[in-house]
Design a protein around this motif. Structure first.
Motif, PDB file in Angstrom:
ATOM      1  N   ALA A  25      52.845  49.151  42.821  1.00  0.00           N
ATOM      2  CA  ALA A  25      53.054  49.135  44.383  1.00  0.00           C
ATOM      3  C   ALA A  25      52.581  47.826  44.955  1.00  0.00           C
ATOM      4  O   ALA A  25      53.168  47.223  45.771  1.00  0.00           O
ATOM      5  CB  ALA A  25      52.353  50.134  45.185  1.00  0.00           C
ATOM      6  N   ILE A  26      51.408  47.159  44.286  1.00  0.00           N
ATOM      7  CA  ILE A  26      51.000  46.066  44.678  1.00  0.00           C
ATOM      8  C   ILE A  26      51.881  44.858  44.258  1.00  0.00           C
ATOM      9  O   ILE A  26      52.206  43.880  45.118  1.00  0.00           O
ATOM     10  CB  ILE A  26      49.694  45.552  44.384  1.00  0.00           C
ATOM     11  CG1 ILE A  26      48.724  46.540  44.757  1.00  0.00           C
ATOM     12  CG2 ILE A  26      49.062  44.154  44.768  1.00  0.00           C
ATOM     13  CD1 ILE A  26      47.228  46.441  44.056  1.00  0.00           C
ATOM     14  N   ALA A  29      54.873  45.004  46.494  1.00  0.00           N
ATOM     15  CA  ALA A  29      54.424  44.481  47.807  1.00  0.00           C
ATOM     16  C   ALA A  29      54.524  42.845  47.747  1.00  0.00           C
ATOM     17  O   ALA A  29      54.986  42.026  48.753  1.00  0.00           O
ATOM     18  CB  ALA A  29      53.491  44.850  48.246  1.00  0.00           C
ATOM     19  N   GLU A  32      58.152  41.377  47.647  1.00  0.00           N
ATOM     20  CA  GLU A  32      58.745  41.565  48.759  1.00  0.00           C
ATOM     21  C   GLU A  32      58.273  40.691  49.769  1.00  0.00           C
ATOM     22  O   GLU A  32      59.189  40.112  50.707  1.00  0.00           O
ATOM     23  CB  GLU A  32      58.784  43.160  49.284  1.00  0.00           C
ATOM     24  CG  GLU A  32      59.634  44.136  48.317  1.00  0.00           C
ATOM     25  CD  GLU A  32      59.293  45.500  48.834  1.00  0.00           C
ATOM     26  OE1 GLU A  32      60.352  46.318  48.482  1.00  0.00           O
ATOM     27  OE2 GLU A  32      58.568  45.771  49.635  1.00  0.00           O
ATOM     28  N   TYR A  33      56.858  40.593  49.985  1.00  0.00           N
ATOM     29  CA  TYR A  33      56.522  39.842  50.864  1.00  0.00           C
ATOM     30  C   TYR A  33      56.970  38.118  50.697  1.00  0.00           C
ATOM     31  O   TYR A  33      57.432  37.551  51.713  1.00  0.00           O
ATOM     32  CB  TYR A  33      54.703  39.593  51.060  1.00  0.00           C
ATOM     33  CG  TYR A  33      54.408  38.842  52.113  1.00  0.00           C
ATOM     34  CD1 TYR A  33      54.550  39.358  53.393  1.00  0.00           C
ATOM     35  CD2 TYR A  33      53.584  37.603  51.674  1.00  0.00           C
ATOM     36  CE1 TYR A  33      53.975  38.406  54.567  1.00  0.00           C
ATOM     37  CE2 TYR A  33      53.342  36.717  52.807  1.00  0.00           C
ATOM     38  CZ  TYR A  33      53.749  37.062  54.074  1.00  0.00           C
ATOM     39  OH  TYR A  33      53.012  36.392  55.033  1.00  0.00           O
ATOM     40  N   GLU A  39      56.223  42.975  55.336  1.00  0.00           N
ATOM     41  CA  GLU A  39      54.832  43.304  55.218  1.00  0.00           C
ATOM     42  C   GLU A  39      54.724  44.545  54.510  1.00  0.00           C
ATOM     43  O   GLU A  39      55.418  45.610  54.592  1.00  0.00           O
ATOM     44  CB  GLU A  39      54.351  43.335  56.453  1.00  0.00           C
ATOM     45  CG  GLU A  39      54.146  42.335  57.363  1.00  0.00           C
ATOM     46  CD  GLU A  39      53.064  41.262  56.985  1.00  0.00           C
ATOM     47  OE1 GLU A  39      52.010  41.949  56.419  1.00  0.00           O
ATOM     48  OE2 GLU A  39      53.023  39.922  57.075  1.00  0.00           O
ATOM     49  N   PRO A  40      53.601  44.678  53.536  1.00  0.00           N
ATOM     50  CA  PRO A  40      53.434  46.053  52.686  1.00  0.00           C
ATOM     51  C   PRO A  40      53.028  47.146  53.522  1.00  0.00           C
ATOM     52  O   PRO A  40      52.140  47.017  54.727  1.00  0.00           O
ATOM     53  CB  PRO A  40      52.537  45.496  51.860  1.00  0.00           C
ATOM     54  CG  PRO A  40      51.572  44.492  52.406  1.00  0.00           C
ATOM     55  CD  PRO A  40      52.496  43.872  53.095  1.00  0.00           C
ATOM     56  N   ASN A  41      53.292  48.415  52.896  1.00  0.00           N
ATOM     57  CA  ASN A  41      52.512  49.610  53.371  1.00  0.00           C
ATOM     58  C   ASN A  41      51.267  49.875  52.407  1.00  0.00           C
ATOM     59  O   ASN A  41      51.647  50.976  51.898  1.00  0.00           O
ATOM     60  CB  ASN A  41      53.530  50.530  53.613  1.00  0.00           C
ATOM     61  CG  ASN A  41      53.030  51.810  54.186  1.00  0.00           C
ATOM     62  OD1 ASN A  41      51.996  51.784  54.927  1.00  0.00           O
ATOM     63  ND2 ASN A  41      53.508  52.987  54.167  1.00  0.00           N
ATOM     64  N   LEU A  42      50.503  49.122  52.369  1.00  0.00           N
ATOM     65  CA  LEU A  42      49.241  49.457  51.663  1.00  0.00           C
ATOM     66  C   LEU A  42      47.922  49.631  52.300  1.00  0.00           C
ATOM     67  O   LEU A  42      47.865  49.542  53.429  1.00  0.00           O
ATOM     68  CB  LEU A  42      48.885  48.143  50.692  1.00  0.00           C
ATOM     69  CG  LEU A  42      50.228  47.640  49.672  1.00  0.00           C
ATOM     70  CD1 LEU A  42      49.702  46.447  49.171  1.00  0.00           C
ATOM     71  CD2 LEU A  42      50.337  48.475  48.648  1.00  0.00           C
ATOM     72  N   PHE A  50      46.215  42.690  48.121  1.00  0.00           N
ATOM     73  CA  PHE A  50      47.488  41.926  48.689  1.00  0.00           C
ATOM     74  C   PHE A  50      46.975  40.776  49.389  1.00  0.00           C
ATOM     75  O   PHE A  50      47.523  39.974  49.435  1.00  0.00           O
ATOM     76  CB  PHE A  50      48.098  42.906  49.344  1.00  0.00           C
ATOM     77  CG  PHE A  50      49.584  42.232  50.021  1.00  0.00           C
ATOM     78  CD1 PHE A  50      50.593  42.109  49.224  1.00  0.00           C
ATOM     79  CD2 PHE A  50      49.405  42.183  51.644  1.00  0.00           C
ATOM     80  CE1 PHE A  50      51.563  41.044  50.028  1.00  0.00           C
ATOM     81  CE2 PHE A  50      50.391  41.332  52.166  1.00  0.00           C
ATOM     82  CZ  PHE A  50      51.677  40.841  51.474  1.00  0.00           C
ATOM     83  N   LYS A  54      48.240  37.036  49.662  1.00  0.00           N
ATOM     84  CA  LYS A  54      49.210  36.644  50.805  1.00  0.00           C
ATOM     85  C   LYS A  54      48.795  35.376  51.375  1.00  0.00           C
ATOM     86  O   LYS A  54      49.566  34.550  51.739  1.00  0.00           O
ATOM     87  CB  LYS A  54      48.930  37.767  52.019  1.00  0.00           C
ATOM     88  CG  LYS A  54      49.864  37.343  53.087  1.00  0.00           C
ATOM     89  CD  LYS A  54      49.643  38.560  54.208  1.00  0.00           C
ATOM     90  CE  LYS A  54      50.434  37.739  55.533  1.00  0.00           C
ATOM     91  NZ  LYS A  54      50.123  38.823  56.669  1.00  0.00           N
TER      92      LYS A  54
END
Length: 64
Positions: A25-26, A29, A32-33, A39-42, A50, A54
């Motif tokens: 998932a990271i 993220a 995708e970023y 923006e992630p949903n973490l 993240f 970032k």
């Protein structure tokens, strides 16, 4: 923001990400970023990892 075609992925990123049970998932993220500015949903530790990555992605974008 212009769509990015590449970004630097450092060993340090991998070392941070692999410590999480949610490494996939990271990674998603981060990509995708970096490529689509999504923006992630973490949460919690995963979001902290993240955010450590970032700032470098953003810094490189500012220098392009």
């Amino acid at each position: 923001m212009q769509q990015r075609e590449y970004f630097k992925f450092y060993r340090e990123y991998w070392d941070l990400i692999i410590t999480s049970k949610n490494a996939n998932a990271i990674l998603i993220a981060v990509f995708e970023y970096a490529f689509d500015n999504i923006e992630p949903n973490l949460r919690g530790h995963d979001l902290a990892i993240f955010n450590m990555i970032k700032w470098q992605i953003d810094k490189e974008a500012d220098n392009e």
